[in-house]
Write an enzyme that holds these catalytic residues in place. Structure first.
Site, short mmCIF file in Angstrom:
data_model
loop_
_atom_site.label_atom_id
_atom_site.label_comp_id
_atom_site.label_asym_id
_atom_site.label_seq_id
_atom_site.Cartn_x
_atom_site.Cartn_y
_atom_site.Cartn_z
N LYS A 47 3.68 -11.06 -7.39
CA LYS A 47 3.55 -12.55 -7.06
C LYS A 47 4.67 -13.48 -7.39
CE LYS A 47 1.06 -15.55 -5.04
NZ LYS A 47 0.47 -15.57 -3.75
N ASP A 107 -1.36 -10.85 -2.78
CA ASP A 107 -2.22 -11.21 -1.89
C ASP A 107 -2.39 -10.39 -0.58
OD1 ASP A 107 -0.14 -12.46 -1.55
OD2 ASP A 107 -0.90 -14.46 -1.06
#
Ligand code: IPM
Ligand code: MG
Length: 359
Positions: free
Chosen positions: A194, A227
């Site tokens: 991320k 995600d």
């Protein structure tokens, strides 16, 4: 084959860990009985877990790691109970072993077995078949931080929970993933971070990934944000082979993976010290499940499959494959525990696994 005796430390732990570990041991003993004297196991069981904590104030003995160190492997059930805070039970036993023995590679296969229905409409055993490689020694589980300033009152408390990413730690798990990818028919590694939001640690990870990749020109690579990866597990599972990520991301994605593969009750996992300085630990991924403990309905497949991962690690690939084939035969025949929509008991599933090992 030279006769081999394998010494295994057994820690059933809590809840359904105590119900599924004996099933895995039945499978191992069965293999030994049918090996014509070539293979035998010596098991030593350790009573560590939440009841032990309530009686002694410790999740495991102070010299626990020293006592485990001489074994060839550790076969673990689950830890966690209603009367002990989860962070105490986990740090006192499972994480203490993983970190103390530098079991830095957590390996979690995600595979839809025949006869099991995935919650994904179009899933098949071909499309749901990948491995999550989870960094298992640092990252978000480094345990670095603290809570302070509560004494000021007025909701002033602060907490720091620091993620630790070392270049060496990133490199060794990423290399592990690349080596594992080479054993698959389509060698490909997808790295998950991320780094848009976590601009220090995860850009370090990304850079190490790109550098290590140059040593593996035969392996396809991808880098994905976590995600987007969660969505891809659901929307394009057929495109996954080996997925490598940090401790926390690997934790979350492996639960998603096993849910897509039909149930947490089949999720096998291995905590491996690839350097083999310490014993590695093999455990079902499902936890102690106090809600169904004692009902004899816990799915033994995750524990039995984990025993297969253990044999693979101990250089017994044929025996490991025999167990996995027997598991597939059992699910294909529809002998399933309630988590998979069936009515079979824990023991009944293992009975059929044993009969397929004979077949
Ligand atoms: C797992 C579990 C553990 C973890 C918990 C019980 C601390 O979820 O093995 O995935 O997060 O490591
Ligand atoms: Mg988990």
């Amino acid at each position: 084959m030279e006769p081999r005796t394998i010494r295994i430390a057994v820690i059933p732990g809590d809840g359904i860990g105590k119900e599924v570990v004996p099933e895995g041991l039945r499978v191992l003993n069965h293999l030994a009985d049918r090996s014509g004297g070539h293979l035998s196991f010596e098991f030593e069981s350790f009573p560590w877990g939440c009841e032990y904590y309530l009686a002694t104030g410790r999740m495991m003995d102070a010299d626990g790691l020293e006592r485990l160190a001489p074994f060839d492997a550790i076969y673990f059930g689950a830890v966690g109970g209603p009367n002990v805070p989860d962070h105490i039970s986990l740090w006192g036993l499972r994480l203490a072993i993983c970190q103390g023995f530098d079991q830095y590679a957590s390996i979690r296969p995600v595979q839809l077995l025949p006869g099991i229905t995935s919650p994904l409409r179009s899933a098949s055993p071909e499309s749901i078949d990948w491995v999550v490689v989870r960094e298992n020694s640092e990252g978000e589980y480094s345990g670095i931080g603290g809570r302070n300033l509560a004494g000021r009152g007025g909701a002033s408390e602060v907490a720091l929970q620091t993620a630790l990413f070392t270049e060496k730690g990133c490199e060794r798990i990423i290399r592990y993933a690349f080596n594992l990818a080479r054993s698959r028919s389509h060698p490909k590694v997808t790295s998950v971070t991320k780094s848009n939001a976590q601009q220090y640690a995860m850009t370090l990870w990304d850079e190490v990934f790109a550098r290590v990749a140059t040593d593996y020109p035969d392996v396809e690579t991808e880098q994905f944000l976590v995600d987007a990866m969660a969505a891809r597990f659901v929307l394009r599972p057929e495109s996954l082979e080996v997925v490598v990520g940090s401790n926390l991301f690997g934790d979350i994605l492996s639960d998603l993976g096993s849910a897509l593969a039909g149930s947490l009750g089949i999720a096998a996992s291995a905590n491996i010290d690839p350097e083999r300085q310490h014993p590695s630990m093999f455990e079902p991924g499902h936890g102690s499940a106090p809600d169904i403990a004692g009902q004899r309905v816990a799915n033994p497949i995750a524990a039995i499959w984990s025993a297969a991962l253990m044999l693979e690690h101990l250089h017994l690939p044929e025996q490991a494959a025999a167990i996995v084939d027997a598991i597939k035969a059992v699910t294909a025949a529809g002998v399933l525990t309630p988590d998979l929509g069936g009515t079979a008991t824990t023991r009944a599933v293992t009975d059929v696994v044993l009969s397929h090992l004979d077949g």
